[in-house]
Design a protein around this motif. Structure first.
Motif: not given
Length: 66
Positions: A1-26
């Motif tokens: 896995m190259n560094s760009k893929t790792k960077q994308w997975l990390k950014a997408a994962g963080v964004r997804s977790l934030k969205t999950i938390a916001q939805t749960a709170v709402a």
């Protein structure tokens, strides 16, 4: 896995977790009292929002440079 893929997975994962938390709170916030919370609906809506966030991230993430 190259560094760009790792960077994308990390950014997408963080964004997804934030969205999950916001939805749960709402979703929890719609109940008058904590005992009235429909936890299955909270989990279902939160999981769906996380999947949708990941799918949306396929279109591109501003955090990850091309």
């Amino acid at each position: 896995m190259n560094s760009k893929t790792k960077q994308w997975l990390k950014a997408a994962g963080v964004r997804s977790l934030k969205t999950i938390a916001q939805t749960a709170v709402a979703t929890i916030g719609t109940a008058a009292m904590l005992g009235d919370v429909n936890w299955i609906a909270v989990l279902s809506a939160s999981a769906l929002s996380g999947v949708l966030s990941l799918l949306t991230s396929i279109g591109g993430l501003p955090e990850v440079k091309n």
